[in-house]
Design an enzyme around this catalytic site. Sequence first.
Site, mmCIF file in Angstrom:
data_model
loop_
_atom_site.group_PDB
_atom_site.id
_atom_site.type_symbol
_atom_site.label_atom_id
_atom_site.label_comp_id
_atom_site.label_asym_id
_atom_site.label_seq_id
_atom_site.Cartn_x
_atom_site.Cartn_y
_atom_site.Cartn_z
ATOM 1 N N ARG A 140 0.782 -1.237 0.000
ATOM 2 C CA ARG A 140 0.000 0.000 0.000
ATOM 3 C C ARG A 140 0.819 1.296 0.000
ATOM 4 O O ARG A 140 0.243 2.378 -0.072
ATOM 5 C CB ARG A 140 -0.981 0.057 1.176
ATOM 6 C CG ARG A 140 -2.090 -0.964 1.122
ATOM 7 C CD ARG A 140 -3.268 -0.552 1.960
ATOM 8 N NE ARG A 140 -2.959 -0.454 3.371
ATOM 9 C CZ ARG A 140 -3.825 -0.055 4.295
ATOM 10 N NH1 ARG A 140 -5.029 0.328 3.943
ATOM 11 N NH2 ARG A 140 -3.492 -0.017 5.574
ATOM 12 N N ASP A 141 2.148 1.210 0.091
ATOM 13 C CA ASP A 141 2.929 2.447 0.098
ATOM 14 C C ASP A 141 4.254 2.256 -0.631
ATOM 15 O O ASP A 141 5.327 2.568 -0.098
ATOM 16 C CB ASP A 141 3.173 2.911 1.544
ATOM 17 C CG ASP A 141 3.573 4.384 1.621
ATOM 18 O OD1 ASP A 141 3.314 5.124 0.644
ATOM 19 O OD2 ASP A 141 4.139 4.793 2.639
ATOM 20 N N ILE A 142 4.167 1.757 -1.854
ATOM 21 C CA ILE A 142 5.377 1.560 -2.658
ATOM 22 C C ILE A 142 5.781 2.897 -3.267
ATOM 23 O O ILE A 142 5.010 3.524 -3.991
ATOM 24 C CB ILE A 142 5.134 0.502 -3.747
ATOM 25 C CG1 ILE A 142 4.900 -0.858 -3.085
ATOM 26 C CG2 ILE A 142 6.320 0.443 -4.708
ATOM 27 C CD1 ILE A 142 4.610 -1.977 -4.044
#
Length: 440
Positions: A140-142
Amino acid sequence: MDNISDLLQRRYAIQQQLGKNAGRQTLLAHDRQENQQVVIKLLTFDHDFEWDDLKLFEREAETLKALSHPNIPRYLDFFEIDLPDAKQLALIQSYVEGRSLEDYLKAGRTFTEPEIKQLVKSLLKILKYLHGRKPPVIHRDIKPSNIILGDPCGICEAVRTGNSIGEIYLVDFDSVQTLATQEGRTVTVVGTYGYMPPEQFGGRAVPTSDVYGVGATAIALLTGKHPADLPQQDLRVQFEQAAHFPPTPSFVDWLTQMTEPDLKLRFLSAQAALEALEHPQFQTYEPAPIQTLPIPTLTIMGISLLQNLGMGCVTGLVFGGLMGTSIVPVWGTLAGAAFGVMAGMALGFVNGVVLGVETRLSFYPLTDARLHRQTMTNISTMLIGSLGFVLLAGSLVEPGMISRWILLAVGIPSVVIAGLAARMSGRGFAQWYESISRRK
């Protein structure tokens, strides 16, 4: 770092602070017992504490404990710390040596297309592992700051020799989520603007949401700019003109599909994205996905006829009735409406057959929805317009002057309305075909 307890200090020699935000700290330390460097993440229950922070922190610990991948930090320990005036949770994980892609971008480093491809291939292989878990794990936070490029010396060598760029590590799982956590619960919206797909703003995250993050990261490497600072069109990032070098057309298409705002049009999995990157000769970027099973010909013809017959009848009924009312009330209205329905059915039948046949011959299965909509609309308009003018011209050959003016007054609006109705029919049929083609 004054509040670091004796429990930590007895085993871990704190070396430096890596990051800090509301209620959270990330520290680099040396584990005296195991003689290795580790990362310590601390969550403090203080005035900045929020319950969502606890949920995400515990989920990160649980997720890392269940993972085992050489390019993901290893879970080492998780425990509570009682302070005199507060409580802390500590997550200990292995330290990944290297620099983040964000650090390299800030230092002004540029990446070549082969280097970017190596990087994203490594990331996609990590995502294959995460998304293949039961249930799938979604990062969810690449983004560049959460991707570590290991072995700095190897990077210098790679620049000289063209060999592998080095090891890629995906870190910082504090936004992680599994699909199981979404079902029947309120989902916390997390992520970084510019690297988040639209569905994540609504609290929804699926495996292909991480695919978007990889694509946005590649765009940042290609341009040296934050994706949010690049122009957009229909929520699509316009990156090609900002690139440090002219990217190959196949890479442009690949990045475009990676960052499609509509998740139905994006690569559906990390595996699909990886295959398209490794075999660009088979890659096709389509505005609409091809249906798994082609729609039967009889269904296409039947819907096309029904759509056009219905529109033709309604249009003929209304317009014929109005014209009849202006000539002879009541009986003229009924006669005009009946005539309008018959004329509308005839024109609708012709239009339906032509659209159905053209769709079957040229758009089966559907691969370009935009072209199909435009083609159906144009064919309908020209076909009905041409038929109307032919019929109007033929009816004007014999009548006298008064009758001719009456026919012109009635016929020209009829042709215009029929053309507009046909245009609506063509678009409506195209939208149905596009909708049914997208069903998986």
